[in-house]
Design a protein around this motif. Structure first.
Motif, PDB file in Angstrom:
ATOM      1  N   GLU A   1       0.823  -1.208   0.000  1.00  0.00           N
ATOM      2  CA  GLU A   1       0.000   0.000   0.000  1.00  0.00           C
ATOM      3  C   GLU A   1       0.856   1.256   0.000  1.00  0.00           C
ATOM      4  OE1 GLU A   1      -3.181  -0.173   3.005  1.00  0.00           O
ATOM      5  OE2 GLU A   1      -2.752  -2.313   3.154  1.00  0.00           O
TER       6      GLU A   1
ATOM      7  N   GLU B   1       1.305   4.202   1.911  1.00  0.00           N
ATOM      8  CA  GLU B   1       0.927   4.660   3.252  1.00  0.00           C
ATOM      9  C   GLU B   1       2.132   5.266   3.944  1.00  0.00           C
ATOM     10  OE1 GLU B   1      -2.625   1.885   5.000  1.00  0.00           O
ATOM     11  OE2 GLU B   1      -0.618   1.075   5.104  1.00  0.00           O
TER      12      GLU B   1
ATOM     13  N   SER C   1       3.920   2.304  -4.716  1.00  0.00           N
ATOM     14  CA  SER C   1       3.699   0.860  -4.606  1.00  0.00           C
ATOM     15  C   SER C   1       4.076   0.217  -5.931  1.00  0.00           C
ATOM     16  CB  SER C   1       2.230   0.575  -4.290  1.00  0.00           C
ATOM     17  OG  SER C   1       1.942  -0.795  -4.488  1.00  0.00           O
TER      18      SER C   1
ATOM     19  N   ASN D   1      -6.039   4.960   3.543  1.00  0.00           N
ATOM     20  CA  ASN D   1      -5.639   4.851   2.142  1.00  0.00           C
ATOM     21  C   ASN D   1      -6.088   6.067   1.341  1.00  0.00           C
ATOM     22  OD1 ASN D   1      -6.230   1.796   3.085  1.00  0.00           O
ATOM     23  ND2 ASN D   1      -4.471   1.911   1.718  1.00  0.00           N
TER      24      ASN D   1
ATOM     25  N   PHE E   1      -5.747   0.623  -3.148  1.00  0.00           N
ATOM     26  CA  PHE E   1      -6.177  -0.410  -2.201  1.00  0.00           C
ATOM     27  C   PHE E   1      -7.596  -0.873  -2.550  1.00  0.00           C
ATOM     28  CE2 PHE E   1      -8.337  -1.745   1.657  1.00  0.00           C
ATOM     29  CZ  PHE E   1      -7.435  -2.660   2.176  1.00  0.00           C
TER      30      PHE E   1
END
Lengths: 379, 177
Positions: free
Chosen positions: A196, A198, A204, A341, A356
């Motif tokens: 993810e 984050e 990603s 997210n 996500f």
């Protein structure tokens, strides 16, 4: 907003330390090099805060995470259990859980886990060429050998292990090899996370339109294999979407765990409090300030609920949920994407689809439903 | 300009590539791979190059075990047709589909007698020792579970592990005309 309008508490995440003894390339924890530890006094105050808040209206899970929980000694958890027993004398209210990299497991840890009936989730990404590419020590050494040693100790102690595997772009070519890995190591309870975007992990390997098709093919192949084992493996990415498809639809005004205020309570090692997505703990934004909404030592739940910062945050998250409801055909099964997210990918909670969502919600739902339909036809 | 060897690790497979994975004819001798030749074993290929190149791969333990279970005559296991279908699905997922009507054969090889075949699509070493696959100018070491897809009409000789009496092979044949 009043106390009765929030919660009930479903998940309490407590961070014994932000430190992690390994250094995974995709980690979202911002302070994983910090060796601070939660003081016993802070732990006492955290439990006191939770149990006096009015949020505890049903059994909940206490997850020791947001850093490697086994960096602190087993005695920390014996102390925690003694404090918890004051509030949950029968042990029916709280289910404790570790999410661990398993590299520090010893027979002493196994005894503690059995003594307090703690559930164990191990993070492991598959065979060495996948796992050791991402999950390394700070000196760059792979960690799989130590993880497998930890898993063997747990299994020898007859402790059930569920695993979480983070999927990266590289993993998507190897569903058969992942299945081999799980079978060889006696792992039958599997969950996949996607890499993810984050916190500090700003990109990603799963970004890009072609990854959606690759992800779907991977999951379809893995479920084909895993669900036809005898006995079948438990795969969260089948069971949760299948349960959503067969369960009650989520309607207007309803919120699911990560977007419902104080269904999740996150307590940092210094007693700082947050709610919504656990990944928000310890982070801030120029517009919102810190996502910590108070401290267990100084702030009651009513005072947090009355604060302009919480109200602005909750309003933005509620707008995001409503946008999902209006725009996303998966809403009735999903209830809206995780706020964390949305914030990390879209820069605001008042937004909708994320990477996500596309992978872990939409693709999983479609593939699981397809398998469900196929199995129904075959039956 | 570098003249690449006609052998690579197939996309979507993981095989450790050591210098002695492939031996190259060098006059009357055989030499190990140079560093750049080893690197080139992971190079991407165009579709035209793919047809002319030996593609190395690994079969999963699950499928290897299924073949062995068949030999051990466990009555409740899948039959060979079912295993062949599973093998086909595996290669199909990997983007290396078997030809239509390909014929899969399980062969117990006398390891002391080299086996020559000219019309194979591919071969998998299901045995417990490394075998050597020899074709024009190349010797490939196939460890347990490893195999390769061959260019059409390339003749190969299969030499069993030196310390084994017998070896188990999975041969995948092109469909017969």
């Amino acid at each position: 907003m009043q106390t009765g309008d929030v919660g009930p508490l479903e998940l309490l995440v407590i961070q014994p330390t932000p430190f992690c003894n390994i250094h995974c390339s995709y980690c979202y924890l911002p302070n994983r090099q910090s060796t601070r530890r939660m003081a016993r006094d802070t732990l006492e105050r955290a439990f006191e805060w939770v149990f006096s808040s009015g949020l505890v209206r049903r059994p909940f899970t206490l997850l020791w995470h947001a850093g490697e929980p086994m960096v602190v000694p087993p005695s920390f958890y014996d102390d925690a259990a003694a404090i918890l027993a004051r509030y949950d004398s029968t042990g029916d209210l709280v289910t404790q859980s570790f999410q661990t990299n398993a590299t520090l497991i010893t027979p002493e840890w196994c005894e503690l886990i059995r003594r307090h009936r703690i559930r164990v989730g191990v993070s492991v990404d598959g065979p060495a060429f996948l796992h050791d590419a991402r999950r390394r020590t700070r000196s760059g050494q792979g960690t799989l050998a130590r993880v497998l040693k930890g898993i063997r100790l747990l299994r020898d102690a007859e402790i059930h292990v569920h695993v979480i595997t983070v999927l990266t772009a590289d993993s998507l070519s190897y569903p058969d090899e992942l299945l081999d890995f799980y079978l060889e190591n006696g792992l039958d309870d599997i969950a996949f996370n996607v890499e993810e975007i984050e916190g500090p992990n700003k990109t990603s390997s799963l970004q890009g339109i072609e990854m959606q098709e690759r992800f779907r093919r991977f999951l379809d192949r893995f479920l084909d294999l895993a669900l036809h084992m005898d006995p079948p493996l438990r795969v969260r990415e089948f069971e949760c979407p299948a349960a959503s498809a067969l369960g009650k639809r989520i309607g207007a005004g309803e919120r699911v765990q990560e977007s419902k205020p104080f269904a999740i309570v996150n307590v940092g090692c210094d007693g700082e409090l947050s709610t919504y997505s656990p990944e928000l703990l310890g982070l801030s934004s120029p517009r919102h300030g810190g996502f910590a909404l108070g401290n267990v030592a100084t702030d009651s739940l009513p005072s947090v609920l009355a604060s302009p910062r919480f109200q602005a945050l909750d309003d933005e998250i509620a707008r995001g949920v409503e946008m999902c409801r209006q725009q996303c055909r998966y809403f009735a099964f999903c209830g809206g994407g995780p706020p964390g997210n949305k914030f990390f990918e879209n820069g605001t909670f008042a937004s909708t689809e994320t990477l996500f969502c596309r992978l872990h919600k939409q693709a999983c739902f479609d593939v699981a439903l397809d398998h469900l339909e196929r199995s129904t036809v075959q039956a | 300009m570098t003249a690449y060897l006609p052998v690579v690790v197939a996309q979507g497979f993981h095989l450790p590539v050591s210098a002695d994975r492939v031996l190259v004819a060098d006059g009357a001798e055989w030499r190990t791979l140079a560093a750049e030749e080893r690197t080139a074993l992971s190079r991407p290929l165009t579709p035209a190059e793919l047809e002319l190149t030996i593609l190395l791969f690994t079969l999963t333990a699950r499928l290897r075990n299924a073949c062995w279970a068949l030999l051990e005559l466990t009555s409740d296991g899948p039959n060979f047709d079912a295993i062949s279908v599973e093998i086909g699905k595996f290669f199909s997922f990997k983007g290396l589909p078997l030809p239509d009507r390909a014929h899969v054969e399980l062969v117990v090889q006398d390891a002391s007698v080299p086996l020559s075949r000219t019309v194979l699509w591919g071969i998998v070493n299901l045995g417990e020792g490394s075998l050597t696959l020899e074709t024009t100018g190349l010797r490939l070491a196939l460890r347990p579970g490893e195999g390769c897809r061959l260019p059409r009409d390339v003749g190969v000789q299969i030499v069993g592990p030196p310390n084994e009496a017998a070896n188990l092979l999975l041969l995948i044949h092109w469909p017969q005309a």
